[in-house]
Write a protein that holds these residues in place. Sequence first.
Motif, PDB file in Angstrom:
ATOM      1  N   ASP A 130      13.663   5.766 -11.034  1.00 28.06           N
ATOM      2  CA  ASP A 130      13.513   7.025 -11.760  1.00 28.06           C
ATOM      3  C   ASP A 130      13.512   6.794 -13.273  1.00 28.06           C
ATOM      4  OD1 ASP A 130      12.976   9.326 -10.370  1.00 28.06           O
ATOM      5  OD2 ASP A 130      15.045   9.700  -9.802  1.00 28.06           O
ATOM      6  N   LYS A 131      14.392   5.910 -13.720  1.00 26.13           N
ATOM      7  CA  LYS A 131      14.531   5.657 -15.148  1.00 26.13           C
ATOM      8  C   LYS A 131      13.400   4.794 -15.706  1.00 26.13           C
ATOM      9  CE  LYS A 131      19.579   5.983 -14.897  1.00 26.13           C
ATOM     10  NZ  LYS A 131      20.859   5.248 -15.053  1.00 26.13           N
ATOM     11  N   LEU A 132      12.714   4.072 -14.826  1.00 24.94           N
ATOM     12  CA  LEU A 132      11.664   3.150 -15.267  1.00 24.94           C
ATOM     13  C   LEU A 132      10.276   3.638 -14.865  1.00 24.94           C
ATOM     14  CD1 LEU A 132      13.537  -0.174 -14.406  1.00 24.94           C
ATOM     15  CD2 LEU A 132      13.067   0.725 -16.696  1.00 24.94           C
ATOM     16  N   ASP A 133      10.138   4.943 -14.733  1.00 21.42           N
ATOM     17  CA  ASP A 133       8.835   5.579 -14.465  1.00 21.42           C
ATOM     18  C   ASP A 133       8.155   5.060 -13.203  1.00 21.42           C
ATOM     19  OD1 ASP A 133       9.258   6.936 -16.843  1.00 21.42           O
ATOM     20  OD2 ASP A 133       8.003   5.592 -18.029  1.00 21.42           O
ATOM     21  N   GLY A 134       8.956   4.681 -12.219  1.00 20.18           N
ATOM     22  CA  GLY A 134       8.392   4.236 -10.950  1.00 20.18           C
ATOM     23  C   GLY A 134       7.697   2.888 -11.021  1.00 20.18           C
ATOM     24  N   ALA A 135       7.883   2.142 -12.117  1.00 17.61           N
ATOM     25  CA  ALA A 135       7.252   0.820 -12.245  1.00 17.61           C
ATOM     26  C   ALA A 135       7.881  -0.182 -11.287  1.00 17.61           C
ATOM     27  CB  ALA A 135       7.372   0.313 -13.680  1.00 17.61           C
ATOM     28  N   ILE A 136       9.077   0.134 -10.826  1.00 16.29           N
ATOM     29  CA  ILE A 136       9.738  -0.660  -9.791  1.00 16.29           C
ATOM     30  C   ILE A 136       9.963   0.271  -8.608  1.00 16.29           C
ATOM     31  CG2 ILE A 136      12.011  -0.204 -10.813  1.00 16.29           C
ATOM     32  CD1 ILE A 136      11.130  -3.428  -9.061  1.00 16.29           C
ATOM     33  N   ASP A 137       9.554  -0.160  -7.407  1.00 16.11           N
ATOM     34  CA  ASP A 137       9.647   0.716  -6.245  1.00 16.11           C
ATOM     35  C   ASP A 137       9.912  -0.135  -5.003  1.00 16.11           C
ATOM     36  OD1 ASP A 137       9.239   2.494  -4.087  1.00 16.11           O
ATOM     37  OD2 ASP A 137       7.739   3.636  -5.211  1.00 16.11           O
ATOM     38  N   ILE A 138      11.083   0.025  -4.406  1.00 16.05           N
ATOM     39  CA  ILE A 138      11.441  -0.807  -3.254  1.00 16.05           C
ATOM     40  C   ILE A 138      10.718  -0.400  -1.976  1.00 16.05           C
ATOM     41  CG2 ILE A 138      13.708  -1.485  -4.116  1.00 16.05           C
ATOM     42  CD1 ILE A 138      14.912   0.716  -2.321  1.00 16.05           C
ATOM     43  N   THR A 139       9.964   0.711  -2.006  1.00 15.29           N
ATOM     44  CA  THR A 139       9.166   1.084  -0.826  1.00 15.29           C
ATOM     45  C   THR A 139       7.755   0.488  -0.904  1.00 15.29           C
ATOM     46  OG1 THR A 139       8.346   3.155  -1.793  1.00 15.29           O
ATOM     47  CG2 THR A 139      10.442   3.255  -0.585  1.00 15.29           C
ATOM     48  N   VAL A 140       7.584  -0.520  -1.756  1.00 13.78           N
ATOM     49  CA  VAL A 140       6.289  -1.174  -1.926  1.00 13.78           C
ATOM     50  C   VAL A 140       5.952  -2.071  -0.732  1.00 13.78           C
ATOM     51  CG1 VAL A 140       7.086  -3.281  -3.100  1.00 13.78           C
ATOM     52  CG2 VAL A 140       4.883  -2.274  -3.727  1.00 13.78           C
ATOM     53  N   GLY A 141       6.848  -2.124   0.256  1.00 12.68           N
ATOM     54  CA  GLY A 141       6.671  -2.982   1.423  1.00 12.68           C
ATOM     55  C   GLY A 141       5.298  -2.934   2.089  1.00 12.68           C
ATOM     56  N   PRO A 142       4.705  -1.746   2.345  1.00 12.53           N
ATOM     57  CA  PRO A 142       3.376  -1.713   2.970  1.00 12.53           C
ATOM     58  C   PRO A 142       2.317  -2.453   2.156  1.00 12.53           C
ATOM     59  CG  PRO A 142       4.409   0.444   3.118  1.00 12.53           C
ATOM     60  CD  PRO A 142       5.278  -0.382   2.217  1.00 12.53           C
ATOM     61  N   LEU A 143       2.461  -2.429   0.828  1.00  5.91           N
ATOM     62  CA  LEU A 143       1.515  -3.127  -0.036  1.00  5.91           C
ATOM     63  C   LEU A 143       1.736  -4.636  -0.010  1.00  5.91           C
ATOM     64  CD1 LEU A 143       1.387  -0.756  -3.152  1.00  5.91           C
ATOM     65  CD2 LEU A 143      -0.523  -1.306  -1.623  1.00  5.91           C
ATOM     66  N   THR A 144       2.998  -5.061  -0.125  1.00  6.92           N
ATOM     67  CA  THR A 144       3.266  -6.504  -0.105  1.00  6.92           C
ATOM     68  C   THR A 144       2.917  -7.101   1.251  1.00  6.92           C
ATOM     69  OG1 THR A 144       5.609  -6.102   0.448  1.00  6.92           O
ATOM     70  CG2 THR A 144       5.063  -6.364  -1.869  1.00  6.92           C
ATOM     71  N   ASP A 145       3.098  -6.295   2.306  1.00 10.30           N
ATOM     72  CA  ASP A 145       2.724  -6.761   3.640  1.00 10.30           C
ATOM     73  C   ASP A 145       1.200  -6.874   3.765  1.00 10.30           C
ATOM     74  OD1 ASP A 145       3.490  -7.364   6.459  1.00 10.30           O
ATOM     75  OD2 ASP A 145       2.309  -5.565   6.857  1.00 10.30           O
ATOM     76  N   LEU A 146       0.487  -5.923   3.186  1.00 14.31           N
ATOM     77  CA  LEU A 146      -0.968  -5.950   3.226  1.00 14.31           C
ATOM     78  C   LEU A 146      -1.512  -7.159   2.469  1.00 14.31           C
ATOM     79  CD1 LEU A 146      -3.778  -4.669   3.758  1.00 14.31           C
ATOM     80  CD2 LEU A 146      -3.444  -3.333   1.645  1.00 14.31           C
ATOM     81  N   TRP A 147      -1.021  -7.377   1.271  1.00 12.80           N
ATOM     82  CA  TRP A 147      -1.480  -8.504   0.467  1.00 12.80           C
ATOM     83  C   TRP A 147      -1.062  -9.841   1.097  1.00 12.80           C
ATOM     84  CZ3 TRP A 147      -4.533  -9.112  -3.799  1.00 12.80           C
ATOM     85  CH2 TRP A 147      -4.939  -7.946  -4.454  1.00 12.80           C
ATOM     86  N   GLY A 148       0.196  -9.927   1.514  1.00  8.62           N
ATOM     87  CA  GLY A 148       0.686 -11.153   2.159  1.00  8.62           C
ATOM     88  C   GLY A 148       0.538 -12.389   1.304  1.00  8.62           C
ATOM     89  N   ILE A 149       0.838 -12.258  -0.002  1.00  3.47           N
ATOM     90  CA  ILE A 149       0.716 -13.404  -0.909  1.00  3.47           C
ATOM     91  C   ILE A 149       1.564 -14.567  -0.390  1.00  3.47           C
ATOM     92  CG2 ILE A 149       1.132 -14.259  -3.244  1.00  3.47           C
ATOM     93  CD1 ILE A 149      -1.102 -12.255  -3.201  1.00  3.47           C
ATOM     94  N   GLY A 150       0.922 -15.704  -0.212  1.00  3.92           N
ATOM     95  CA  GLY A 150       1.617 -16.882   0.294  1.00  3.92           C
ATOM     96  C   GLY A 150       1.581 -17.000   1.797  1.00  3.92           C
ATOM     97  N   ARG A 151       1.049 -15.960   2.471  1.00  6.82           N
ATOM     98  CA  ARG A 151       1.036 -15.991   3.935  1.00  6.82           C
ATOM     99  C   ARG A 151      -0.362 -15.782   4.525  1.00  6.82           C
ATOM    100  NH1 ARG A 151       3.043 -11.819   5.945  1.00  6.82           N
ATOM    101  NH2 ARG A 151       3.343 -10.567   4.065  1.00  6.82           N
ATOM    102  N   LYS A 152      -1.335 -15.352   3.699  1.00  4.90           N
ATOM    103  CA  LYS A 152      -2.673 -15.049   4.210  1.00  4.90           C
ATOM    104  C   LYS A 152      -3.772 -15.817   3.471  1.00  4.90           C
ATOM    105  CE  LYS A 152      -1.638 -10.295   5.711  1.00  4.90           C
ATOM    106  NZ  LYS A 152      -2.054  -8.869   5.599  1.00  4.90           N
TER     107      LYS A 152
END
Length: 364
Positions: A130-152
């Motif tokens: 909230d304090k950082l304008d949503g630039a950090i978001d722990i619900t980013v999981g669907p995106l990190t899973d989609l990208w799969g950096i290091g795994r795909k």
Amino acid sequence: MHVRDFCGRIWSEKLKRTGNMKQNRSVLFIVLLILVMTGGFWAWKGMNSSKPYKETQFLMDTIIEITAYGPNREEAVKAAFDEYRRLHVLTNNFDANSQVSKINQMAGKEKVVVDPDLVQMIKRSVEMADKLDGAIDITVGPLTDLWGIGRKGDFVPSQAQIQAVLPLVNYRLVQIDEKNNTVYLPKAGMMLDLGAVAKGYATDKAIEILKEKGIKSALVNAGGDVRVIGTRPDGKPWRIGVQDPRNENGVSAKMALTPWDTMETSGDYQRYIMHNGVRYCHILDPHTGWQPKSGVASVTIVNNNSGDGDLFSTALFVLGPEKGLEKLRQFPGNEAIMIMTDGRVIVTPGLKGKVELTGKSGDQ
């Protein structure tokens, strides 16, 4: 009392009492031997305590190294690693049995009872988002899973694929019940990814354990995130280098961690892929689903709170120098070293004169 006076008194008293010179000499010899041995023991103990105990383990998807000095240093280091391991087990979203995975599996279904530490981790992350304008978001999981950096391999998703999962990324939807220690994700498909908070939180806990064990001089390096206790055994401050993002053996800046005790770095050089000559790192902008186009290669936060340092460094990486440094000014006690993709190094005013730059400097 001087040792010679003390031994002389023993000698005189024994003479008066027994008159046996031979016995007195034996007593005196034993007293002197005890004094010499005792002094030698404490000297040996002091020298032995100045030697470090160092241990390295791979946890939380990174290499963690702890160096500690003083009595009980080995026991303290092992206890600190036990805490890292405990929190890794809770937060590892690549382990189907971890508590974070259970939360993700139950998204849209039911609340999950979890460890209080996990509740605090998630709560703090949501507050900071909230304090950082949503630039950090722990619900980013669907995106990190989609990208799969290091795994795909060098897979890069399409805009349509990214747009399909973006509605699942919204930290404001996370439901936390501190009283009952439950966490709930209300939409099926939502996923937590605590990569930006778990390591810093675990490092804080590890530092607490080292201090509880009596350690007054230590350095913890968790994949470039550094935390220290006190000074080096010789009284000199710990000097830390900030890695050159484009040279794994190079250093872009150096500084002594005084009066700070924490340096947290987020960069595009730790986990990334190259696709058609373009670098795609693991740090994503939660608003777009793509890597930030901020021109930033790495951000190092210097402060006295490891848990928040990772959140700040990730947020500033996403926001870029102008918006990011403006936002950081709202949090006194936090300073930054920002290295741009063109090699420029930007240092905040609080670090002026305290950072030795090895590259070209930018505006502060």
